[in-house]
Design a protein around this motif. Structure first.
Motif, PDB file in Angstrom:
ATOM      1  N   ASP A 114      18.021   2.899  16.676  1.00 52.83           N
ATOM      2  CA  ASP A 114      17.823   1.459  16.826  1.00 52.83           C
ATOM      3  C   ASP A 114      17.739   0.810  15.450  1.00 52.83           C
ATOM      4  O   ASP A 114      17.120   1.339  14.548  1.00 52.83           O
ATOM      5  N   PRO A 115      18.367  -0.340  15.261  1.00 54.63           N
ATOM      6  CA  PRO A 115      18.350  -0.984  13.946  1.00 54.63           C
ATOM      7  C   PRO A 115      16.980  -1.541  13.628  1.00 54.63           C
ATOM      8  O   PRO A 115      16.191  -1.865  14.518  1.00 54.63           O
ATOM      9  N   LYS A 116      16.703  -1.664  12.328  1.00 57.50           N
ATOM     10  CA  LYS A 116      15.451  -2.250  11.886  1.00 57.50           C
ATOM     11  C   LYS A 116      15.601  -3.758  11.871  1.00 57.50           C
ATOM     12  O   LYS A 116      15.997  -4.358  10.886  1.00 57.50           O
ATOM     13  N   GLY A 117      15.302  -4.400  12.979  1.00 58.04           N
ATOM     14  CA  GLY A 117      15.358  -5.857  13.065  1.00 58.04           C
ATOM     15  C   GLY A 117      14.018  -6.392  13.488  1.00 58.04           C
ATOM     16  O   GLY A 117      13.030  -5.669  13.577  1.00 58.04           O
ATOM     17  N   GLY A 118      13.949  -7.687  13.753  1.00 58.06           N
ATOM     18  CA  GLY A 118      12.724  -8.288  14.247  1.00 58.06           C
ATOM     19  C   GLY A 118      11.576  -8.226  13.268  1.00 58.06           C
ATOM     20  O   GLY A 118      10.418  -8.157  13.668  1.00 58.06           O
ATOM     21  N   GLY A 119      11.877  -8.236  11.972  1.00 55.83           N
ATOM     22  CA  GLY A 119      10.817  -8.198  10.973  1.00 55.83           C
ATOM     23  C   GLY A 119      10.280  -6.817  10.681  1.00 55.83           C
ATOM     24  O   GLY A 119       9.285  -6.673   9.971  1.00 55.83           O
ATOM     25  N   ILE A 120      10.933  -5.770  11.210  1.00 56.30           N
ATOM     26  CA  ILE A 120      10.469  -4.401  11.000  1.00 56.30           C
ATOM     27  C   ILE A 120      10.909  -3.901   9.627  1.00 56.30           C
ATOM     28  O   ILE A 120      12.045  -4.115   9.208  1.00 56.30           O
ATOM     29  N   TYR A 121       9.990  -3.255   8.916  1.00 60.12           N
ATOM     30  CA  TYR A 121      10.314  -2.594   7.652  1.00 60.12           C
ATOM     31  C   TYR A 121      10.463  -1.099   7.908  1.00 60.12           C
ATOM     32  O   TYR A 121       9.603  -0.489   8.550  1.00 60.12           O
ATOM     33  N   GLY A 122      11.538  -0.512   7.396  1.00 63.41           N
ATOM     34  CA  GLY A 122      11.737   0.928   7.480  1.00 63.41           C
ATOM     35  C   GLY A 122      11.546   1.565   6.120  1.00 63.41           C
ATOM     36  O   GLY A 122      12.002   1.036   5.104  1.00 63.41           O
ATOM     37  N   LEU A 123      10.838   2.696   6.073  1.00 66.54           N
ATOM     38  CA  LEU A 123      10.613   3.427   4.833  1.00 66.54           C
ATOM     39  C   LEU A 123      10.728   4.926   5.107  1.00 66.54           C
ATOM     40  O   LEU A 123      10.757   5.353   6.255  1.00 66.54           O
ATOM     41  N   TYR A 124      10.746   5.691   4.005  1.00 67.52           N
ATOM     42  CA  TYR A 124      10.612   7.129   4.096  1.00 67.52           C
ATOM     43  C   TYR A 124       9.400   7.546   3.267  1.00 67.52           C
ATOM     44  O   TYR A 124       9.173   7.045   2.172  1.00 67.52           O
ATOM     45  N   SER A 125       8.618   8.488   3.813  1.00 65.50           N
ATOM     46  CA  SER A 125       7.489   9.037   3.078  1.00 65.50           C
ATOM     47  C   SER A 125       8.010   9.977   1.988  1.00 65.50           C
ATOM     48  O   SER A 125       9.187  10.362   2.006  1.00 65.50           O
ATOM     49  N   PRO A 126       7.169  10.375   1.024  1.00 67.39           N
ATOM     50  CA  PRO A 126       7.615  11.331   0.004  1.00 67.39           C
ATOM     51  C   PRO A 126       8.122  12.644   0.599  1.00 67.39           C
ATOM     52  O   PRO A 126       8.954  13.311  -0.001  1.00 67.39           O
ATOM     53  N   SER A 127       7.633  13.002   1.796  1.00 70.85           N
ATOM     54  CA  SER A 127       8.107  14.221   2.452  1.00 70.85           C
ATOM     55  C   SER A 127       9.310  13.966   3.361  1.00 70.85           C
ATOM     56  O   SER A 127       9.675  14.824   4.169  1.00 70.85           O
ATOM     57  N   LEU A 159       0.828  -1.212   0.000  1.00 74.01           N
ATOM     58  CA  LEU A 159       0.000   0.000   0.000  1.00 74.01           C
ATOM     59  C   LEU A 159       0.857   1.255   0.000  1.00 74.01           C
ATOM     60  O   LEU A 159       0.666   2.166  -0.824  1.00 74.01           O
ATOM     61  N   LEU A 160       1.818   1.337   0.898  1.00 77.59           N
ATOM     62  CA  LEU A 160       2.618   2.558   1.026  1.00 77.59           C
ATOM     63  C   LEU A 160       3.546   2.774  -0.164  1.00 77.59           C
ATOM     64  O   LEU A 160       3.760   3.909  -0.601  1.00 77.59           O
ATOM     65  N   VAL A 161       4.099   1.699  -0.694  1.00 73.34           N
ATOM     66  CA  VAL A 161       5.035   1.826  -1.819  1.00 73.34           C
ATOM     67  C   VAL A 161       4.301   2.110  -3.124  1.00 73.34           C
ATOM     68  O   VAL A 161       4.660   3.025  -3.874  1.00 73.34           O
ATOM     69  N   HIS A 162       3.241   1.344  -3.411  1.00 70.58           N
ATOM     70  CA  HIS A 162       2.572   1.463  -4.710  1.00 70.58           C
ATOM     71  C   HIS A 162       1.595   2.626  -4.787  1.00 70.58           C
ATOM     72  O   HIS A 162       1.413   3.211  -5.855  1.00 70.58           O
ATOM     73  N   GLN A 163       0.970   2.985  -3.669  1.00 70.66           N
ATOM     74  CA  GLN A 163      -0.033   4.047  -3.708  1.00 70.66           C
ATOM     75  C   GLN A 163       0.490   5.405  -3.255  1.00 70.66           C
ATOM     76  O   GLN A 163      -0.057   6.438  -3.634  1.00 70.66           O
ATOM     77  N   PHE A 164       1.539   5.430  -2.449  1.00 71.95           N
ATOM     78  CA  PHE A 164       2.019   6.699  -1.913  1.00 71.95           C
ATOM     79  C   PHE A 164       3.491   6.957  -2.212  1.00 71.95           C
ATOM     80  O   PHE A 164       4.053   7.931  -1.720  1.00 71.95           O
ATOM     81  N   ALA A 165       4.110   6.094  -3.010  1.00 74.65           N
ATOM     82  CA  ALA A 165       5.498   6.293  -3.445  1.00 74.65           C
ATOM     83  C   ALA A 165       6.474   6.390  -2.279  1.00 74.65           C
ATOM     84  O   ALA A 165       7.482   7.112  -2.357  1.00 74.65           O
ATOM     85  N   CYS A 166       6.187   5.684  -1.178  1.00 81.00           N
ATOM     86  CA  CYS A 166       7.154   5.622  -0.081  1.00 81.00           C
ATOM     87  C   CYS A 166       8.347   4.767  -0.515  1.00 81.00           C
ATOM     88  O   CYS A 166       8.204   3.857  -1.323  1.00 81.00           O
ATOM     89  N   LYS A 167       9.501   5.045   0.044  1.00 76.23           N
ATOM     90  CA  LYS A 167      10.734   4.381  -0.367  1.00 76.23           C
ATOM     91  C   LYS A 167      11.302   3.535   0.768  1.00 76.23           C
ATOM     92  O   LYS A 167      11.337   3.972   1.921  1.00 76.23           O
ATOM     93  N   ASP A 168      11.761   2.322   0.420  1.00 77.59           N
ATOM     94  CA  ASP A 168      12.423   1.486   1.411  1.00 77.59           C
ATOM     95  C   ASP A 168      13.705   2.158   1.873  1.00 77.59           C
ATOM     96  O   ASP A 168      14.454   2.729   1.072  1.00 77.59           O
ATOM     97  N   LYS A 169      13.966   2.059   3.151  1.00 79.39           N
ATOM     98  CA  LYS A 169      15.204   2.611   3.710  1.00 79.39           C
ATOM     99  C   LYS A 169      15.717   1.625   4.740  1.00 79.39           C
ATOM    100  O   LYS A 169      15.294   1.624   5.897  1.00 79.39           O
ATOM    101  N   ARG A 170      16.589   0.741   4.346  1.00 81.09           N
ATOM    102  CA  ARG A 170      17.071  -0.305   5.244  1.00 81.09           C
ATOM    103  C   ARG A 170      18.268   0.219   6.033  1.00 81.09           C
ATOM    104  O   ARG A 170      19.419   0.032   5.668  1.00 81.09           O
TER     105      ARG A 170
END
Length: 255
Positions: A40-53, A22-33
């Motif tokens: 704190d690192p993105k572990g434990g199954g957490i996905y990190g992204l950045y919004s268009p802003s 939803l966030l990637v395809h509809q709002f153009a959010c970008k993965d940021k690993r």
């Protein structure tokens, strides 16, 4: 002060996949690993992204954690994690917290928005006694700098007879696909009815039938991301999520 982060707390990896699509395809959010603004690192199954802003976003699944006793009632692990984040926001500030759950009820109600607002308010008043809801059911804290929303996967409008009754992510997905492709819904309904000695009915059997029939190369998680690539299915999602009041909250989160 540390940068504010927006977080979705959801029940499991399939919800995480659905939110990611939803966030990637509809709002153009970008993965940021990388590590979040709190270091704190993105572990434990957490996905990190950045919004268009350029605001940092997090999708955090709470998978297979048992409910714990809180006072006289058991507390859903999603709400338990929300409580931890809200009580720690002085050192780890929040911009927008979405608490995402399956209602797991068979009730179809035109009062869903009010029910969810009341549920969120009861939870928040257990942390902040003078908390109150806005007109859309959200709670604003910290001089309106922090927004808390409850997004429940539910379909309260008419749906194809093949769509599972239980209010879950699988009901939402099945309802959106069946509204876009009624012939597929009939195929799924006929196939499930034709089984010899079928197991006890589960909402997942309907959703995964769509995956196996039309997205077989994808697998379950990729299927839940890819459904956001089909404009006809997306139209169904938007209609349903607008009806239950969730779409406005999702737009605010992704900004």
């Amino acid at each position: 002060m540390n940068e504010r982060e927006s977080i979705i707390i959801c029940e499991g990896f399939y919800d995480r996949a659905f939110w990611h699509g939803l966030l990637v395809h509809q709002f153009a959010c970008k993965d940021k690993r990388m590590s979040g603004p709190w270091g704190d690192p993105k572990g434990g199954g957490i996905y990190g992204l950045y919004s268009p802003s350029k605001f940092p976003l997090r999708i955090q699944p709470i998978s297979q954690q048992p409910e714990r006793q809180t006072g006289e009632k058991k507390e859903n692990p999603v709400f338990r994690e929300a409580r931890r984040l809200l009580t720690g926001r002085e050192t780890k500030p929040l911009k927008h917290l979405i608490i995402n759950v399956d209602p797991d009820t068979e009730e179809v109600s035109q009062r869903a928005k009010q029910i969810h607002a009341e549920q969120l308010l009861r939870f928040m008043q257990g942390i902040i006694p003078d908390a109150h809801t806005e007109t859309n059911g959200d709670v604003l804290l910290d001089e309106d700098a922090t927004r808390v929303s409850l997004v429940a996967w539910r379909v309260d409008s008419d749906a194809h007879s093949s769509v599972p009754i239980k209010q879950t992510l699988e009901r939402l997905v099945s309802a959106a696909i069946s509204s876009a492709y009624p012939h597929r819904a009939e195929n799924v309904k006929d196939w499930l009815a034709s089984r010899i000695d079928p197991p006890q009915h589960s909402p997942k059997e309907v959703a995964w039938s769509y995956m196996a029939g039309w997205f077989a190369e994808s697998g379950c998680e990729r299927f839940l991301k890819d459904v956001w690539n089909d404009p006809s299915v997306v139209a169904g999602f938007k209609r349903i999520l607008e009806e239950n009041g969730s779409w406005e909250k999702i737009i605010q989160f992704a900004e």
